[in-house]
Write an enzyme that holds these catalytic residues in place. Structure first.
Site: not given
Length: 554
Positions: A155, A309, A311, A313
């Site tokens: 992440s 961000d 990734d 999410d």
């Protein structure tokens, strides 16, 4: 400290014998050679690398890349994949899995290792076709109706980190794992780790998904908002950054499919790059992380700056501050606006349901729910809890995570949240208002809320326990000039919550302070929430509380 040098070297050599990665194997060779000479620091460093195992929990695995059982590497990932496969088989769950990965270093390698190991153990395996956002993987778990999903991502962690996140299908509806499943998977991993990964069967006849799966996510997400009333050239001007992550291609497709203008981009950050060269931490919350996107917003005269961000999410939003630059909204402010919009739409359509937020998020959403005749639920931190609230209409957590349509994705989704903000901004522009104006309207309707955070990063993890123990043994009686009315310790489990390392202080004037260790970083985090007649008064209370809290967690 004296070490069993022979034991340390034996463990290291056994690990080296099963490591398929030439990079980590070479680093380990050098460490073994240095330790074998009797060099004290080298022995100490090697012993530390083999002093335990990386713990598998509800967030899966997350750590720095490197050799040994306490780092993310191909051995640890293969063990995790085999353990998850054994868990699915032994518990009678559906023997199928979908695997995704982001653009970090080795994410694609770890995903392919997982696919080969799980297929070798007899599971039906689908690998996503390329590096894609985490929400696409979460969507795929339900869309493909599989037993589990794996996302290889760290992440917004530092560049040298990687991770392994697990979702469950069937009755879990594509949500992240919760106890006791994490412990059951961890036990299965430990059993696998007792033997060499060389003994694991592997197979390469897994399925690679086509672009049709991504197209399905795009269509479903685009359908979560009404078509915009304004033509693309009349809509608010937007700047988008992927922060060196994998969000852009999917986000652009979603925006276009929903009828919104393609945003301006930040060229330096738009392509995936696991080195994250323009940011210290690829986290939109970190100071400086949005500097390039804000500069771009100023240069093109944007009305909004949005950031995913790496990734995709999570979502951050900045709006013009009236002084020639931009102000980044807090996660709570974005949560209020999206929650208010969801509540208003549900109320207008006569749809019952529940709004939810993590316990460390602002209490403002509860007022929104009450005003619109909806239910409200607090949850523990993490979308593994938010996504499981029955009858959920909208959920969020202050760490920039938003779930705007549980029927599409049962997890936070920075792309669908960005689309919802574009839709809101377009509607407001058509009515002669803006996001900033909507924040003022929110304060007038529900009260002026403010929130803030204090965080202490530690090098020694034992320091976190010491800080929490000190707060428990000597609780403050006043903070920021406000009396502490009650202290709630969640360690024993309260109000229907399982035992958790959380301390809550309720203060006069409906102010609140919550302290907990971070679940993903070596930090103690403090969450401060206030409400007052004006935003300035509420922020002043936050500042005073932060000044008093900071020494307590330093």
């Amino acid at each position: 400290m004296k070490f069993d040098v022979d034991g340390v070297l034996a463990a290291a050599r056994a690990w080296r014998a099963q490591d398929p990665d030439p990079v980590t194997r070479s680093s380990l060779d050098a460490a073994i050679e240095a330790a074998a000479t009797g060099d004290g620091p080298a022995v100490q460093d090697l012993a530390a690398r083999f002093a335990g195992r990386l713990a598998f929990g509800t967030a899966g695995l997350r750590a720095e890349l490197g050799y040994g059982p306490l780092r993310m590497n191909r051995v640890v990932v293969s063990q995790a994949a085999a353990g998850l496969a054994r868990f699915l088989i032994d518990t009678g769950r559906r023997r199928s899995v979908v695997i995704g990965y982001d653009g970090r270093v080795n994410s694609d390698v770890f995903a392919r290792d997982s696919a080969e190991v799980m297929r070798g153990l007899g599971l039906e395996v689908t690998l996503l076709p390329s590096a894609l956002p985490t929400p696409v993987l979460a969507f795929a778990v339900r869309h493909l109706d599989v037993g589990a999903g794996v996302m290889v991502t760290a992440s917004h962690n530092p560049p040298r980190d990687n991770g392994y996140k697990v979702y469950l299908g069937e009755d879990d509806e594509g949500s992240q794992i919760v106890p006791p499943v994490d412990a059951e998977i961890a036990a299965a991993i430990d059993t696998v780790a007792a033997r060499s990964i060389v003994d694991l069967p592997r197979a390469t006849d897994y399925t690679v998904a086509t672009s049709a799966l991504v197209d399905a996510y795009v269509a479903a997400t685009a359908g979560t908002v009404p078509r915009p009333a304004l033509a693309p050239d009349a809509q608010p001007k937007v700047v988008y950054t992927a922060m060196h992550g994998v969000g852009w291609e999917t986000a652009r497709a979603v925006f276009h499919a929903a009828g919104f203008a393609v945003p301006e981009t930040v060229p330096e950050q738009i392509e995936p790059d696991g080195a994250f060269p323009t940011v210290s931490f690829p986290n939109p919350e970190e100071p400086g992380a949005m500097d390039l996107s804000i500069a771009r917003g100023v240069a093109v005269g944007a009305d909004l700056v949005i950031a995913n961000d790496p990734d995709a999410d999570r979502l951050a939003l900045a709006v013009p501050d009236g002084d020639g630059s931009f102000r980044r909204l807090s996660g709570n402010e974005v949560g209020w606006l999206l929650g208010w919009r969801a509540a208003a739409r549900a109320s207008a359509d006569g749809v019952p349901g529940t709004l939810a937020a993590s316990i460390v998020s602002s209490p403002a959403l509860a007022r929104v729910a009450a005003r619109h005749g909806l239910e409200y639920r607090d949850t523990l931190t993490g979308f593994k809890w938010v996504s499981r609230v029955p009858g959920l209409l909208f959920g969020y957590e202050e760490a920039l995570g938003y779930l705007v349509d549980p029927e599409v994705v049962r997890d936070k989704d920075g792309i669908s949240a960005a689309l919802s903000l574009l839709s809101l901004a377009s509607d407001l522009a058509a009515a002669g208002s803006s996001i900033a104006g909507q924040l003022d309207a929110f304060a007038a309707e529900f009260g002026a809320f403010a929130s803030g955070q204090v965080a202490t990063r530690v090098d020694d993890l034992s320091r976190i326990g010491s800080i929490m123990a000190s707060l428990r043994s000597t609780p403050p009686t006043t903070l920021g000039g406000l009396a502490v009315l009650s202290v709630t310790d969640y360690a024993g489990g309260v109000e229907g919550f399982p035992p958790s390392d959380i301390l809550r202080y309720d203060l006069t004037g409906d102010a609140r302070v919550i302290v907990r260790p971070s679940g993903t970083e070596p930090k103690v985090k403090v969450y401060i929430d206030t409400v007052a007649e004006t935003p300035a008064e509420a922020q002043s209370l936050v500042d005073a509380l932060a000044a008093d809290v900071r020494p307590l967690v330093s």
